[in-house]
Motif scaffolding. Sequence first.
Motif, short mmCIF file in Angstrom:
data_model
loop_
_atom_site.label_atom_id
_atom_site.label_comp_id
_atom_site.label_asym_id
_atom_site.label_seq_id
_atom_site.Cartn_x
_atom_site.Cartn_y
_atom_site.Cartn_z
N LEU A 11 3.03 -15.74 11.36
CA LEU A 11 3.84 -15.60 10.14
C LEU A 11 5.05 -16.53 10.18
CD1 LEU A 11 3.86 -11.78 9.36
CD2 LEU A 11 2.75 -13.61 8.09
N ARG A 12 5.59 -16.74 11.37
CA ARG A 12 6.72 -17.67 11.49
C ARG A 12 6.26 -19.10 11.23
NH1 ARG A 12 8.23 -14.23 16.29
NH2 ARG A 12 9.86 -12.87 15.49
N GLN A 13 5.06 -19.44 11.71
CA GLN A 13 4.54 -20.79 11.54
C GLN A 13 3.98 -21.02 10.13
OE1 GLN A 13 1.66 -21.45 14.63
NE2 GLN A 13 3.17 -21.23 16.26
N HIS A 14 3.50 -19.97 9.49
CA HIS A 14 2.91 -20.05 8.15
C HIS A 14 3.57 -19.01 7.25
CE1 HIS A 14 -0.31 -22.40 10.06
NE2 HIS A 14 -0.34 -21.47 10.97
N PRO A 15 4.85 -19.20 6.91
CA PRO A 15 5.54 -18.17 6.12
C PRO A 15 4.89 -17.97 4.75
CG PRO A 15 6.84 -20.18 6.26
CD PRO A 15 5.65 -20.38 7.13
N PRO A 16 5.06 -16.78 4.17
CA PRO A 16 4.48 -16.51 2.85
C PRO A 16 4.99 -17.50 1.80
CG PRO A 16 5.26 -14.49 3.86
CD PRO A 16 5.74 -15.62 4.73
N LYS A 17 4.06 -17.90 0.91
CA LYS A 17 4.41 -18.77 -0.21
C LYS A 17 4.64 -17.89 -1.43
CE LYS A 17 1.24 -22.17 1.61
NZ LYS A 17 -0.06 -22.81 1.44
N ARG A 18 5.53 -18.27 -2.24
CA ARG A 18 5.82 -17.49 -3.45
C ARG A 18 5.11 -18.05 -4.64
NH1 ARG A 18 9.46 -13.46 -2.48
NH2 ARG A 18 10.60 -13.80 -0.58
N MET A 44 1.98 -15.13 -0.97
CA MET A 44 0.66 -15.37 -0.46
C MET A 44 0.78 -15.98 0.93
SD MET A 44 -2.51 -17.67 -0.61
CE MET A 44 -1.76 -19.11 -1.14
N ILE A 45 -0.10 -15.55 1.81
CA ILE A 45 -0.13 -16.12 3.15
C ILE A 45 -1.49 -16.76 3.39
CG2 ILE A 45 1.55 -14.53 4.19
CD1 ILE A 45 -0.87 -12.99 5.35
N GLU A 46 -1.50 -17.74 4.27
CA GLU A 46 -2.73 -18.34 4.76
C GLU A 46 -2.62 -18.36 6.27
OE1 GLU A 46 -3.63 -22.13 3.05
OE2 GLU A 46 -3.68 -21.33 1.03
N ILE A 47 -3.47 -17.56 6.93
CA ILE A 47 -3.40 -17.39 8.38
C ILE A 47 -4.71 -17.85 9.01
CG2 ILE A 47 -3.09 -15.70 10.23
CD1 ILE A 47 -0.56 -16.06 8.56
N PRO A 48 -4.64 -18.72 10.03
CA PRO A 48 -5.86 -19.14 10.72
C PRO A 48 -6.57 -17.97 11.38
CG PRO A 48 -4.00 -20.55 11.31
CD PRO A 48 -3.45 -19.38 10.55
N GLU A 49 -7.89 -18.10 11.52
CA GLU A 49 -8.72 -17.03 12.08
C GLU A 49 -8.24 -16.55 13.45
OE1 GLU A 49 -13.35 -16.46 13.52
OE2 GLU A 49 -12.87 -18.03 12.09
N ALA A 50 -7.75 -17.45 14.29
CA ALA A 50 -7.31 -17.08 15.64
C ALA A 50 -6.07 -16.20 15.65
CB ALA A 50 -7.03 -18.34 16.45
N ASP A 51 -5.38 -16.08 14.50
CA ASP A 51 -4.11 -15.36 14.46
C ASP A 51 -4.16 -14.03 13.72
OD1 ASP A 51 -2.62 -17.22 15.98
OD2 ASP A 51 -2.46 -18.52 14.23
N TYR A 52 -5.38 -13.53 13.44
CA TYR A 52 -5.50 -12.19 12.86
C TYR A 52 -6.76 -11.52 13.38
CZ TYR A 52 -8.95 -13.70 9.33
OH TYR A 52 -10.07 -14.16 8.69
N CYS A 53 -6.81 -10.22 13.29
CA CYS A 53 -7.96 -9.45 13.80
C CYS A 53 -8.91 -9.10 12.67
CB CYS A 53 -7.47 -8.14 14.44
SG CYS A 53 -6.51 -8.40 15.93
N TYR A 54 -10.19 -9.02 13.02
CA TYR A 54 -11.22 -8.47 12.15
C TYR A 54 -11.49 -9.29 10.89
CZ TYR A 54 -9.58 -4.73 15.12
OH TYR A 54 -9.16 -4.00 16.20
N GLY A 55 -11.88 -10.54 11.10
CA GLY A 55 -12.25 -11.37 9.97
C GLY A 55 -12.72 -12.73 10.44
N LEU A 56 -13.28 -13.48 9.50
CA LEU A 56 -13.77 -14.83 9.80
C LEU A 56 -13.11 -15.83 8.86
CD1 LEU A 56 -17.58 -14.05 10.13
CD2 LEU A 56 -15.96 -14.44 11.97
N ILE A 92 -0.49 -5.20 4.42
CA ILE A 92 -1.42 -4.67 3.42
C ILE A 92 -1.37 -5.65 2.25
CG2 ILE A 92 -1.95 -2.74 1.88
CD1 ILE A 92 -0.41 -0.97 3.96
N GLY A 93 -2.54 -5.99 1.75
CA GLY A 93 -2.57 -6.94 0.65
C GLY A 93 -3.93 -7.10 0.04
N VAL A 94 -4.01 -8.04 -0.87
CA VAL A 94 -5.22 -8.33 -1.60
C VAL A 94 -5.73 -9.69 -1.15
CG1 VAL A 94 -6.19 -8.72 -3.91
CG2 VAL A 94 -4.41 -6.99 -3.57
N PRO A 95 -6.95 -9.75 -0.57
CA PRO A 95 -7.49 -11.04 -0.15
C PRO A 95 -7.81 -11.92 -1.37
CG PRO A 95 -9.11 -9.31 0.20
CD PRO A 95 -7.86 -8.65 -0.27
N LEU A 96 -7.58 -13.21 -1.20
CA LEU A 96 -7.88 -14.20 -2.24
C LEU A 96 -9.00 -15.08 -1.72
CD1 LEU A 96 -4.16 -15.09 -2.96
CD2 LEU A 96 -5.59 -13.48 -4.22
#
Length: 69
Positions: A62-69, A1-13, A39-43
């Motif tokens: 992704l480097r600053q917020h690596p995926p959590k298992r 699972m990833i958690e990415i701030p709004e400023a670091d991805y396109c097309y979302g809030l 590609i993934g499933v939003p939570l």
Amino acid sequence: MIEIPEADYCYGLGILRMRITAMTVTPQEVPRLEWIRLIGVPLYSNEQEGPEREALIRVEALRQHPPKR
């Protein structure tokens, strides 16, 4: 699972919380890459899952917020 701030991805809030199901390439494969398509499933905050979607995410995020298992 990833958690990415709004400023670091396109097309979302808001913060993007997503369980990754596929990655086009890994940041290690192309070290100079700035953006990566995941590609993934939003939570959602109510713990429900949304339909599978694509997300364009900054590699540095992704480097600053690596995926959590």
